[in-house]
Motif scaffolding. Structure first.
Motif, PDB file in Angstrom:
ATOM      1  N   LEU A   1      10.930  -0.004  -9.363  1.00  0.00           N
ATOM      2  CA  LEU A   1       9.624   0.163  -8.736  1.00  0.00           C
ATOM      3  C   LEU A   1       8.754  -1.066  -8.951  1.00  0.00           C
ATOM      4  CD1 LEU A   1       7.775   2.017  -7.148  1.00  0.00           C
ATOM      5  CD2 LEU A   1       7.068   3.085  -9.284  1.00  0.00           C
ATOM      6  N   ASP A   2       8.822  -1.668 -10.142  1.00  0.00           N
ATOM      7  CA  ASP A   2       8.037  -2.871 -10.410  1.00  0.00           C
ATOM      8  C   ASP A   2       8.449  -4.015  -9.495  1.00  0.00           C
ATOM      9  OD1 ASP A   2       6.612  -1.602 -12.381  1.00  0.00           O
ATOM     10  OD2 ASP A   2       7.892  -2.325 -14.027  1.00  0.00           O
ATOM     11  N   TYR A   3       9.754  -4.141  -9.265  1.00  0.00           N
ATOM     12  CA  TYR A   3      10.243  -5.213  -8.403  1.00  0.00           C
ATOM     13  C   TYR A   3       9.847  -4.955  -6.950  1.00  0.00           C
ATOM     14  CZ  TYR A   3      13.318  -9.041  -7.063  1.00  0.00           C
ATOM     15  OH  TYR A   3      13.810 -10.233  -6.587  1.00  0.00           O
ATOM     16  N   VAL A   4       9.812  -3.677  -6.551  1.00  0.00           N
ATOM     17  CA  VAL A   4       9.380  -3.325  -5.204  1.00  0.00           C
ATOM     18  C   VAL A   4       7.947  -3.784  -4.964  1.00  0.00           C
ATOM     19  CG1 VAL A   4       8.818  -1.400  -3.674  1.00  0.00           C
ATOM     20  CG2 VAL A   4      10.947  -1.385  -4.947  1.00  0.00           C
TER      21      VAL A   4
ATOM     22  N   THR B   1       0.833  -1.207   0.000  1.00  0.00           N
ATOM     23  CA  THR B   1       0.000   0.000   0.000  1.00  0.00           C
ATOM     24  C   THR B   1       0.868   1.258   0.000  1.00  0.00           C
ATOM     25  OG1 THR B   1      -1.734  -1.164   1.222  1.00  0.00           O
ATOM     26  CG2 THR B   1      -1.806   1.239   1.232  1.00  0.00           C
ATOM     27  N   LEU B   2       1.940   1.227   0.764  1.00  0.00           N
ATOM     28  CA  LEU B   2       2.837   2.383   0.838  1.00  0.00           C
ATOM     29  C   LEU B   2       3.474   2.676  -0.512  1.00  0.00           C
ATOM     30  CD1 LEU B   2       4.547   4.511   2.330  1.00  0.00           C
ATOM     31  CD2 LEU B   2       6.146   2.674   2.907  1.00  0.00           C
ATOM     32  N   PHE B   3       4.018   1.654  -1.145  1.00  0.00           N
ATOM     33  CA  PHE B   3       4.707   1.883  -2.417  1.00  0.00           C
ATOM     34  C   PHE B   3       3.728   2.223  -3.542  1.00  0.00           C
ATOM     35  CE2 PHE B   3       8.009  -0.639  -0.219  1.00  0.00           C
ATOM     36  CZ  PHE B   3       9.009   0.312  -0.280  1.00  0.00           C
ATOM     37  N   ARG B   4       2.526   1.723  -3.444  1.00  0.00           N
ATOM     38  CA  ARG B   4       1.512   2.107  -4.435  1.00  0.00           C
ATOM     39  C   ARG B   4       1.215   3.598  -4.307  1.00  0.00           C
ATOM     40  NH1 ARG B   4      -2.297  -1.159  -3.013  1.00  0.00           N
ATOM     41  NH2 ARG B   4      -1.629  -2.880  -4.370  1.00  0.00           N
ATOM     42  N   SER B   5       1.190   4.097  -3.075  1.00  0.00           N
ATOM     43  CA  SER B   5       0.960   5.524  -2.851  1.00  0.00           C
ATOM     44  C   SER B   5       2.099   6.363  -3.410  1.00  0.00           C
ATOM     45  CB  SER B   5       0.792   5.803  -1.357  1.00  0.00           C
ATOM     46  OG  SER B   5      -0.322   5.107  -0.832  1.00  0.00           O
TER      47      SER B   5
ATOM     48  N   LEU C   1      11.900  -6.421   0.873  1.00  0.00           N
ATOM     49  CA  LEU C   1      13.337  -6.311   0.675  1.00  0.00           C
ATOM     50  C   LEU C   1      13.858  -4.892   0.877  1.00  0.00           C
ATOM     51  CD1 LEU C   1      13.945  -8.668  -2.387  1.00  0.00           C
ATOM     52  CD2 LEU C   1      14.070  -9.169   0.059  1.00  0.00           C
ATOM     53  N   THR C   2      12.972  -3.973   1.257  1.00  0.00           N
ATOM     54  CA  THR C   2      13.402  -2.591   1.517  1.00  0.00           C
ATOM     55  C   THR C   2      13.471  -2.274   3.014  1.00  0.00           C
ATOM     56  OG1 THR C   2      11.145  -1.704   1.487  1.00  0.00           O
ATOM     57  CG2 THR C   2      12.296  -1.837  -0.621  1.00  0.00           C
TER      58      THR C   2
END
Length: 299
Positions: free
Chosen positions: A75-78, A45-49, A84-85
């Protein structure tokens, strides 16, 4: 686990209505995997934001995120593996320390405002933990830097008296310029002790208090750092140490088992430097050749 998703046991039972005994066995045997999945859901949810924010502001730049091993990921791999972050912060600092010091193998001590991370640099990259790492008291099953973290930072609060002094774990954090004695506040911090002992000079004021109280605080802080450094070492030989982070003035000039302490220029922004200079990560597969004369079928 439920706290991560803001769920209680009743809510969980409603969505996953299997017997309590089975749930207990499930979490006993699959705790690491279940935890990883929950972290993944939370971070997605965070990375989508973040992605939506970039798009909404018309930013078309290729975006990369730092990951736990000191490299970058797309970003796609995230979106596929956001867990992994989680350890990327300390990994960035270690990569930055390697660049600033010119060392590829060393112990890295990164002191921030609330905590200190101690890790080992191996060939320019963070040493990866060989055992499951706990986050918030819960074991995980993804790769993480091998770290020892202690509740000691520039904003760490001092309490008690000289005879029964306690360091942390509470911290004023980013409010240090408002609450620390050196800035006219009323809360004694380890930065005030370091100022009194001549290790740094940040605030406009000389902290008022018993000098022996501040001296004892620094002695205890030195012991905490020495213990953390000793815990990450895997060899009896002396090793170099690189001090980074805004609170690195807390690291003493002499530590047992350390051959030299390096305090490179720009050490306070080692984290940003590490993120900017980290290489892009890639994963590949190596196909295995089938032995000659073997069709792969059983007779």
């Amino acid at each position: 686990l439920f706290k991560l998703l803001d769920l209680d046991d009743d809510v969980f039972s409603t969505h996953f209505p299997f017997p309590t005994l089975f749930r207990s066995f499930f979490f006993f045997f699959f705790n690491d995997t279940a935890t990883t999945e929950i972290y993944t859901l939370s971070l997605t949810t965070l990375f989508r934001s973040v992605r939506n924010a970039l798009v909404s502001h018309g930013i078309r730049a290729v975006t990369y995120f730092a990951q736990n091993d000191g490299t970058l990921m797309s970003l796609d791999y995230v979106h596929r593996l956001p867990v992994l972050t989680i350890g990327s912060g300390p990994a960035n600092s270690m990569r930055g320390a390697a660049y600033l010091s010119g060392l590829k193998d060393a112990i890295i001590v990164d002191v921030g405002g609330t905590s200190t991370d101690v890790g080992v640099l191996v060939n320019g990259f963070p040493r990866t933990s060989a055992i499951p790492v706990e986050i918030g008291g819960v074991k995980t099953n993804f790769r993480m830097p091998d770290l020892v973290s202690i509740a000691l930072g520039g904003g760490t609060i001092l309490s008690g008296t000289t005879a029964d002094l306690s360091i942390g774990p509470q911290s004023v954090g980013y409010r240090i310029t408002e609450e620390a004695l050196s800035f006219g506040g009323g809360t004694p911090t380890i930065t005030d002790a370091a100022t009194s002992e001549g290790r740094c000079s940040f605030g406009p004021l000389e902290p008022q208090g018993d000098p022996t109280f501040f001296s004892e605080a620094i002695s205890l802080a030195d012991a905490m750092i020495a213990d953390a450094v000793d815990r990450v070492k895997t060899t009896r030989a002396d090793q170099p140490l690189v001090a980074v982070g805004g609170g690195s003035f807390l690291i003493p000039d002499d530590l047992e088992g350390i051959s030299a302490i390096h305090r490179p220029n720009h050490h306070n922004v080692a984290n940003a430097i590490g993120a900017a200079l980290s290489p892009l990560s890639a994963h590949g597969a190596h196909p295995q050749k089938r032995p000659a004369g073997n069709s792969g079928h059983r007779g």
